[in-house]
Design a protein around this motif. Structure first.
Motif, PDB file in Angstrom:
ATOM      1  N   LYS A   1     -17.385   6.651 -26.341  1.00 38.58           N
ATOM      2  CA  LYS A   1     -17.141   7.434 -25.117  1.00 38.58           C
ATOM      3  C   LYS A   1     -16.062   8.493 -25.338  1.00 38.58           C
ATOM      4  O   LYS A   1     -15.140   8.637 -24.532  1.00 38.58           O
ATOM      5  N   GLY A   2     -16.128   9.171 -26.466  1.00 42.59           N
ATOM      6  CA  GLY A   2     -15.187  10.248 -26.760  1.00 42.59           C
ATOM      7  C   GLY A   2     -13.829   9.797 -27.253  1.00 42.59           C
ATOM      8  O   GLY A   2     -12.986  10.611 -27.606  1.00 42.59           O
ATOM      9  N   GLN A   3     -13.580   8.506 -27.283  1.00 39.81           N
ATOM     10  CA  GLN A   3     -12.298   7.958 -27.748  1.00 39.81           C
ATOM     11  C   GLN A   3     -12.457   7.398 -29.158  1.00 39.81           C
ATOM     12  O   GLN A   3     -13.408   6.664 -29.432  1.00 39.81           O
ATOM     13  N   ARG A   4     -11.545   7.741 -30.042  1.00 40.92           N
ATOM     14  CA  ARG A   4     -11.560   7.246 -31.415  1.00 40.92           C
ATOM     15  C   ARG A   4     -10.705   5.987 -31.499  1.00 40.92           C
ATOM     16  O   ARG A   4      -9.553   5.975 -31.066  1.00 40.92           O
ATOM     17  N   HIS A   5     -11.284   4.913 -32.056  1.00 42.33           N
ATOM     18  CA  HIS A   5     -10.586   3.627 -32.156  1.00 42.33           C
ATOM     19  C   HIS A   5     -10.637   3.133 -33.597  1.00 42.33           C
ATOM     20  O   HIS A   5     -11.651   3.288 -34.278  1.00 42.33           O
TER      21      HIS A   5
ATOM     22  N   LYS B   1       3.089   3.007 -26.337  1.00 42.47           N
ATOM     23  CA  LYS B   1       1.978   2.527 -25.523  1.00 42.47           C
ATOM     24  C   LYS B   1       0.700   2.614 -26.346  1.00 42.47           C
ATOM     25  O   LYS B   1       0.464   3.602 -27.038  1.00 42.47           O
ATOM     26  N   SER B   2      -0.133   1.591 -26.282  1.00 43.23           N
ATOM     27  CA  SER B   2      -1.379   1.596 -27.043  1.00 43.23           C
ATOM     28  C   SER B   2      -2.527   2.094 -26.176  1.00 43.23           C
ATOM     29  O   SER B   2      -2.512   1.973 -24.964  1.00 43.23           O
ATOM     30  N   LYS B   3      -3.504   2.675 -26.850  1.00 45.51           N
ATOM     31  CA  LYS B   3      -4.705   3.168 -26.181  1.00 45.51           C
ATOM     32  C   LYS B   3      -5.533   1.970 -25.709  1.00 45.51           C
ATOM     33  O   LYS B   3      -5.754   1.036 -26.475  1.00 45.51           O
ATOM     34  N   PRO B   4      -6.000   1.978 -24.444  1.00 47.13           N
ATOM     35  CA  PRO B   4      -6.810   0.850 -23.973  1.00 47.13           C
ATOM     36  C   PRO B   4      -8.111   0.742 -24.777  1.00 47.13           C
ATOM     37  O   PRO B   4      -8.734   1.745 -25.111  1.00 47.13           O
ATOM     38  N   LEU B   5      -8.481  -0.468 -25.085  1.00 49.48           N
ATOM     39  CA  LEU B   5      -9.690  -0.726 -25.864  1.00 49.48           C
ATOM     40  C   LEU B   5     -10.814  -1.189 -24.943  1.00 49.48           C
ATOM     41  O   LEU B   5     -10.552  -1.740 -23.876  1.00 49.48           O
ATOM     42  N   PRO B   6     -12.057  -0.992 -25.373  1.00 45.79           N
ATOM     43  CA  PRO B   6     -13.174  -1.535 -24.586  1.00 45.79           C
ATOM     44  C   PRO B   6     -13.046  -3.058 -24.495  1.00 45.79           C
ATOM     45  O   PRO B   6     -12.396  -3.693 -25.318  1.00 45.79           O
TER      46      PRO B   6
ATOM     47  N   GLY C   1     -18.833   3.635 -37.843  1.00 48.27           N
ATOM     48  CA  GLY C   1     -17.540   4.170 -38.224  1.00 48.27           C
ATOM     49  C   GLY C   1     -17.525   5.037 -39.461  1.00 48.27           C
ATOM     50  O   GLY C   1     -18.471   5.061 -40.244  1.00 48.27           O
ATOM     51  N   THR C   2     -16.408   5.750 -39.583  1.00 48.80           N
ATOM     52  CA  THR C   2     -16.141   6.576 -40.757  1.00 48.80           C
ATOM     53  C   THR C   2     -14.767   6.196 -41.283  1.00 48.80           C
ATOM     54  O   THR C   2     -13.862   5.881 -40.507  1.00 48.80           O
ATOM     55  N   PHE C   3     -14.626   6.227 -42.595  1.00 51.21           N
ATOM     56  CA  PHE C   3     -13.352   5.818 -43.195  1.00 51.21           C
ATOM     57  C   PHE C   3     -12.491   7.031 -43.477  1.00 51.21           C
ATOM     58  O   PHE C   3     -12.926   7.996 -44.093  1.00 51.21           O
ATOM     59  N   GLU C   4     -11.257   6.972 -42.995  1.00 55.99           N
ATOM     60  CA  GLU C   4     -10.229   7.949 -43.343  1.00 55.99           C
ATOM     61  C   GLU C   4      -9.128   7.121 -44.011  1.00 55.99           C
ATOM     62  O   GLU C   4      -9.301   6.697 -45.121  1.00 55.99           O
ATOM     63  N   ARG C   5      -8.034   6.856 -43.305  1.00 52.89           N
ATOM     64  CA  ARG C   5      -7.064   5.877 -43.820  1.00 52.89           C
ATOM     65  C   ARG C   5      -7.511   4.474 -43.442  1.00 52.89           C
ATOM     66  O   ARG C   5      -7.171   3.497 -44.091  1.00 52.89           O
ATOM     67  N   TYR C   6      -8.210   4.372 -42.351  1.00 52.87           N
ATOM     68  CA  TYR C   6      -8.837   3.158 -41.843  1.00 52.87           C
ATOM     69  C   TYR C   6     -10.238   3.558 -41.389  1.00 52.87           C
ATOM     70  O   TYR C   6     -10.553   4.736 -41.325  1.00 52.87           O
ATOM     71  N   THR C   7     -11.053   2.577 -41.019  1.00 46.88           N
ATOM     72  CA  THR C   7     -12.345   2.899 -40.430  1.00 46.88           C
ATOM     73  C   THR C   7     -12.138   3.170 -38.953  1.00 46.88           C
ATOM     74  O   THR C   7     -11.509   2.378 -38.251  1.00 46.88           O
ATOM     75  N   PHE C   8     -12.656   4.306 -38.501  1.00 50.14           N
ATOM     76  CA  PHE C   8     -12.557   4.691 -37.101  1.00 50.14           C
ATOM     77  C   PHE C   8     -13.946   4.789 -36.501  1.00 50.14           C
ATOM     78  O   PHE C   8     -14.891   5.212 -37.164  1.00 50.14           O
ATOM     79  N   ILE C   9     -14.045   4.415 -35.220  1.00 55.74           N
ATOM     80  CA  ILE C   9     -15.309   4.449 -34.492  1.00 55.74           C
ATOM     81  C   ILE C   9     -15.068   5.166 -33.170  1.00 55.74           C
ATOM     82  O   ILE C   9     -14.098   4.867 -32.458  1.00 55.74           O
TER      83      ILE C   9
ATOM     84  N   ALA D   1     -11.355   0.484 -36.251  1.00 58.18           N
ATOM     85  CA  ALA D   1     -12.332  -0.610 -36.253  1.00 58.18           C
ATOM     86  C   ALA D   1     -11.650  -1.973 -36.221  1.00 58.18           C
ATOM     87  O   ALA D   1     -12.110  -2.882 -35.521  1.00 58.18           O
ATOM     88  N   HIS D   2     -10.547  -2.143 -36.952  1.00 54.12           N
ATOM     89  CA  HIS D   2      -9.901  -3.456 -36.987  1.00 54.12           C
ATOM     90  C   HIS D   2      -9.366  -3.869 -35.614  1.00 54.12           C
ATOM     91  O   HIS D   2      -9.352  -5.042 -35.283  1.00 54.12           O
ATOM     92  N   ARG D   3      -8.978  -2.904 -34.781  1.00 54.75           N
ATOM     93  CA  ARG D   3      -8.529  -3.220 -33.421  1.00 54.75           C
ATOM     94  C   ARG D   3      -9.721  -3.603 -32.543  1.00 54.75           C
ATOM     95  O   ARG D   3      -9.633  -4.529 -31.739  1.00 54.75           O
ATOM     96  N   LEU D   4     -10.852  -2.899 -32.722  1.00 55.08           N
ATOM     97  CA  LEU D   4     -12.068  -3.251 -31.984  1.00 55.08           C
ATOM     98  C   LEU D   4     -12.541  -4.641 -32.381  1.00 55.08           C
ATOM     99  O   LEU D   4     -12.960  -5.438 -31.529  1.00 55.08           O
ATOM    100  N   ILE D   5     -12.463  -4.936 -33.663  1.00 58.29           N
ATOM    101  CA  ILE D   5     -12.891  -6.251 -34.160  1.00 58.29           C
ATOM    102  C   ILE D   5     -12.030  -7.354 -33.555  1.00 58.29           C
ATOM    103  O   ILE D   5     -12.538  -8.417 -33.183  1.00 58.29           O
TER     104      ILE D   5
END
Length: 163
Positions: free
Chosen positions: A54-58, A3-8, A43-51, A60-64
């Motif tokens: 509201k307390g949820q880490r997403h 199951k995937s985390k719901p996105l804004p 965002g901050t880069f780890e293995r991917y860029t994360f943003i 960036a490519h999924r948000l885009i």
């Protein structure tokens, strides 16, 4: 499938960010915390860029993906076509299944040999499992055989070395 985390929603993302389809950067339009400045790259880069929103880490490519299309990719992956996880430019993103996304990774050449006295061996992972392609006298022949098999079994998600 997991199951995937719901996105804004697209509307929420448009309120929060500007996006450059060329550079792949999201820029803050709204201040969500003291650490966020309007106009900063998000965002901050780890293995991917994360943003964090509201307390949820997403990722960036999924948000885009949602920012541009308005559609949540759900359980599908967003593949970086050129294999560069730092490049979230729109032309570099596409929907993919988990197995398609894994095919588009650079994990090795796809061929090897145990020692100089042995022939080069070529194998490839497919949806049906591992396939042995054959044995070849030269590295060049092995590379060509792997490239052909990669194109045959992986299509547009094919990745091989042209070195």
């Amino acid at each position: 499938m997991t199951k995937s985390k719901p996105l804004p929603t697209q509307q929420e993302l448009h309120e929060l960010f500007d996006y450059s389809v060329v550079t792949g950067q999201l820029y803050w339009k709204k201040r969500l915390s003291d650490r966020v400045k309007i106009g900063d790259v998000a965002g901050t880069f780890e293995r991917y860029t994360f943003i964090k929103i509201k307390g949820q880490r997403h990722a960036a490519h999924r948000l885009i993906w949602v920012w541009v299309t308005g559609e949540d990719p759900g359980t599908l992956d967003i593949d970086h076509i050129n294999g560069d996880k730092t490049c979230n430019a729109w032309h570099n993103l596409r929907l993919a299944t988990k197995s398609q996304n894994m095919r588009n990774t650079k994990v090795g050449k796809g061929y090897y040999r145990i020692n100089r006295a042995k022939p080069w061996r070529v194998g490839i992972k497919t949806d049906e499992g591992d396939k042995f392609i054959g044995e070849f006298k030269t590295e060049k022949e092995a590379a060509a055989a792997y490239k052909e098999a990669s194109l045959k079994y992986h299509g547009e998600f094919s990745r091989y070395s042209d070195e």
